[in-house]
Design a protein around this motif. Structure first.
Motif, PDB file in Angstrom:
ATOM      1  N   ALA A  26      45.019  36.597  27.040  1.00 21.98           N
ATOM      2  CA  ALA A  26      44.653  36.426  28.308  1.00 21.98           C
ATOM      3  C   ALA A  26      45.689  37.606  29.174  1.00 21.98           C
ATOM      4  O   ALA A  26      45.401  37.757  30.149  1.00 21.98           O
ATOM      5  N   SER A  27      46.669  37.735  28.531  1.00 21.82           N
ATOM      6  CA  SER A  27      47.724  38.742  29.445  1.00 21.82           C
ATOM      7  C   SER A  27      47.656  40.263  28.853  1.00 21.82           C
ATOM      8  O   SER A  27      48.634  40.805  29.113  1.00 21.82           O
ATOM      9  N   SER A  28      46.566  40.599  28.026  1.00 20.97           N
ATOM     10  CA  SER A  28      46.521  41.920  27.474  1.00 20.97           C
ATOM     11  C   SER A  28      44.976  42.413  27.770  1.00 20.97           C
ATOM     12  O   SER A  28      44.085  41.817  27.979  1.00 20.97           O
ATOM     13  N   HIS A 255      41.546  37.952  34.515  1.00 23.12           N
ATOM     14  CA  HIS A 255      42.320  38.376  33.458  1.00 23.12           C
ATOM     15  C   HIS A 255      42.677  39.652  33.837  1.00 23.12           C
ATOM     16  O   HIS A 255      43.826  40.188  33.262  1.00 23.12           O
ATOM     17  N   ASP A 256      41.967  40.626  34.321  1.00 23.02           N
ATOM     18  CA  ASP A 256      42.323  42.024  34.923  1.00 23.02           C
ATOM     19  C   ASP A 256      43.655  41.784  35.628  1.00 23.02           C
ATOM     20  O   ASP A 256      44.583  42.911  35.312  1.00 23.02           O
ATOM     21  N   GLU A 257      43.610  41.101  36.541  1.00 24.15           N
ATOM     22  CA  GLU A 257      44.722  40.751  37.535  1.00 24.15           C
ATOM     23  C   GLU A 257      45.970  40.229  36.843  1.00 24.15           C
ATOM     24  O   GLU A 257      47.153  40.866  37.028  1.00 24.15           O
ATOM     25  N   LEU A 258      45.861  39.579  36.022  1.00 21.16           N
ATOM     26  CA  LEU A 258      46.994  39.044  35.167  1.00 21.16           C
ATOM     27  C   LEU A 258      47.583  40.233  34.130  1.00 21.16           C
ATOM     28  O   LEU A 258      48.840  40.401  34.032  1.00 21.16           O
ATOM     29  N   ALA A 259      46.782  40.897  33.421  1.00 20.20           N
ATOM     30  CA  ALA A 259      47.085  41.976  32.707  1.00 20.20           C
ATOM     31  C   ALA A 259      47.940  42.991  33.564  1.00 20.20           C
ATOM     32  O   ALA A 259      48.869  43.827  33.295  1.00 20.20           O
ATOM     33  N   ARG A 260      47.258  43.547  34.702  1.00 20.70           N
ATOM     34  CA  ARG A 260      47.780  44.388  35.438  1.00 20.70           C
ATOM     35  C   ARG A 260      49.233  43.998  35.946  1.00 20.70           C
ATOM     36  O   ARG A 260      50.230  44.743  36.144  1.00 20.70           O
ATOM     37  N   TRP A 261      49.471  42.502  36.521  1.00 15.94           N
ATOM     38  CA  TRP A 261      50.842  42.008  36.629  1.00 15.94           C
ATOM     39  C   TRP A 261      51.778  42.015  35.713  1.00 15.94           C
ATOM     40  O   TRP A 261      52.763  42.500  36.059  1.00 15.94           O
ATOM     41  N   THR A 358      45.363  35.217  50.522  1.00 18.26           N
ATOM     42  CA  THR A 358      45.691  36.625  50.438  1.00 18.26           C
ATOM     43  C   THR A 358      46.553  37.136  49.172  1.00 18.26           C
ATOM     44  O   THR A 358      46.775  38.496  49.224  1.00 18.26           O
ATOM     45  N   GLY A 359      47.008  36.104  48.292  1.00 20.06           N
ATOM     46  CA  GLY A 359      48.000  36.306  47.320  1.00 20.06           C
ATOM     47  C   GLY A 359      46.855  36.692  46.184  1.00 20.06           C
ATOM     48  O   GLY A 359      46.094  36.689  46.107  1.00 20.06           O
ATOM     49  N   ALA A 360      47.798  36.629  45.010  1.00 18.81           N
ATOM     50  CA  ALA A 360      47.109  36.702  43.522  1.00 18.81           C
ATOM     51  C   ALA A 360      46.293  35.586  43.136  1.00 18.81           C
ATOM     52  O   ALA A 360      46.978  34.284  43.361  1.00 18.81           O
ATOM     53  N   GLN A 361      45.253  35.878  42.813  1.00 25.78           N
ATOM     54  CA  GLN A 361      44.228  34.675  42.185  1.00 25.78           C
ATOM     55  C   GLN A 361      44.446  34.320  40.825  1.00 25.78           C
ATOM     56  O   GLN A 361      44.113  33.139  40.442  1.00 25.78           O
ATOM     57  N   TRP A 362      44.971  35.137  40.225  1.00 26.75           N
ATOM     58  CA  TRP A 362      44.942  34.899  38.639  1.00 26.75           C
ATOM     59  C   TRP A 362      45.800  33.780  38.342  1.00 26.75           C
ATOM     60  O   TRP A 362      45.413  32.994  37.334  1.00 26.75           O
TER      61      TRP A 362
END
Length: 390
Positions: A26-28, A255-261, A358-362
């Protein structure tokens, strides 16, 4: 999809490694695994089913690297002294097909990569001959009260097969470490997943004992701490939301947002090299949540004094209509259509149209499978506060 390649020598951790598999995926983007065990994919603790695992590899979210014998020889696998090496046709036949199909692709594009012969055996023998004093150091660790605190369990189990031969014991430890370093380098991973505190301790210990060819060692020490924090945080979030649908999450915007974070945290630490990483991942998540604002909720809209009377009229009309005209489909449709302009978006205010965050949705997509709402924000905040107090 953001590229954030991670790596894990997952089978070194036994079932404990497969317990964390879904969180690493999930984080990669993608997660590269070294010689995964199809047997342990079926362990009760693993939340990624074998069929789902194969699908993640097919789609490129998980990549596999291994020596040729591991990927192509069922007889060698089934004859291996470690029972987790056994060949499972439903998984390993598919990985073999991917390896054959991807042989001519660029290394970064291969779903399954055949790694060249190991460099560790020759290197360990040569290094031992040049540094005979290593025997005493390694022997002291192995015969100490708790060698498992300093040496990863997989490396330790292999070394203990030769505990009556000090030279072979040392050579196998050095061989394993060299091969691990080589695998990480070949994977092209930006951040390895080390799943136990002993990994960091072992890296420090081996670094003071011999120069092992494993680049970016200091960053790897940081990654071990960050990975522990991240995986604990994701576990807390799963408890908060009740369940995480990995199949739905992987490949999504969340998923993309979590990996980027997580990538941004690892890159920031690599650049700044802070003296302490304690609570780093949780602080970053709280900072992201603090920066988010929820708009178009009932409370935020009704607080606008100019629009409130208009909304009240629209709401009254919406509620009264079905009782006056009778609950026909025509009257209900008229109410819904008429209430939108009168109430300036009453459907959004009442929650039929999602509020804007307005914040992170992941964090919410991972924990609950849905975007942020006032209730989900409260639940997640409470769970994080309780975890911090524990």
């Amino acid at each position: 999809m953001t590229e954030f390649r991670t790596f894990c020598h997952i089978s070194e951790y036994g079932e404990a490694g497969y317990l964390q598999l879904h969180r690493m995926i999930a984080s990669s983007s993608p997660l590269v695994l070294w010689a995964p065990s199809s047997t342990l994919l079926s362990a009760p603790s693993c939340q990624v089913e074998p069929r789902e695992f194969v699908d993640f590899v097919r789609r490129g979210h998980v990549r596999v690297m291994a020596r040729e014998e591991w990927l192509f020889s069922p007889s060698k696998r089934n004859g291996h002294p470690w029972e987790g090496a056994a060949w499972t046709p439903s998984v390993d036949d598919e990985l073999k097909k991917f390896a054959e199909a991807d042989r001519d692709l660029e290394a970064s594009q291969r779903r399954v990569t055949v790694a060249p012969p190991e460099p560790g055996k020759t290197w360990a023998t040569d290094h031992y001959d040049e540094n005979g004093e290593l025997v005493a150091k390694v022997t002291r660790v192995l015969k100490g009260r708790a060698p498992e605190k300093n040496i990863p369990i997989g490396v330790l189990e292999t070394a203990r097969r030769y505990e009556n031969d000090p030279r072979q014991t040392v050579e196998h430890i050095l061989r394993d470490v060299c091969n691990h370093g080589d695998a990480i380098t070949r994977s092209g991973a930006e951040a390895p997943f080390f799943l136990s505190p002993r990994d960091s301790q072992f890296l420090r210990w081996i670094d003071s004992t011999a120069e092992i060819p494993a680049p970016h060692r200091e960053q790897h020490l940081d990654h071990a701490e960050l990975a522990a924090q991240l995986l604990a945080l994701l576990r807390t979030m799963e408890i908060s939301g009740g369940a995480t649908d990995l199949g739905r999450f992987v490949g999504s915007a969340g998923h993309d947002e979590l990996a980027r974070w997580y990538a941004s945290i690892c890159r920031c630490v690599a650049l700044e090299r802070p003296k302490s990483l304690e609570g780093k991942v949780s602080r970053e998540l709280n900072r992201a949540l603090d920066g988010g604002r929820l708009h178009n909720t009932f409370r935020s809209w009704i607080s606008r004094r100019v629009e409130a009377p208009v909304f009240a009229l629209g709401l009254a009309t919406t509620i009264a209509g079905p009782f006056v005209d009778g609950p026909s489909m025509l009257s209900l449709a008229g109410v819904l259509l008429g209430a939108v302009p009168v109430g300036n978006g009453v459907l959004r205010r009442l929650g039929y149209v999602p509020a804007q965050y307005t914040g992170a949705q992941w964090p919410f997509l991972y924990s609950f499978g849905h975007e942020a709402s006032a209730r989900r924000i409260r639940r997640l905040r409470k769970a994080l506060d309780l975890a911090a107090e524990a």
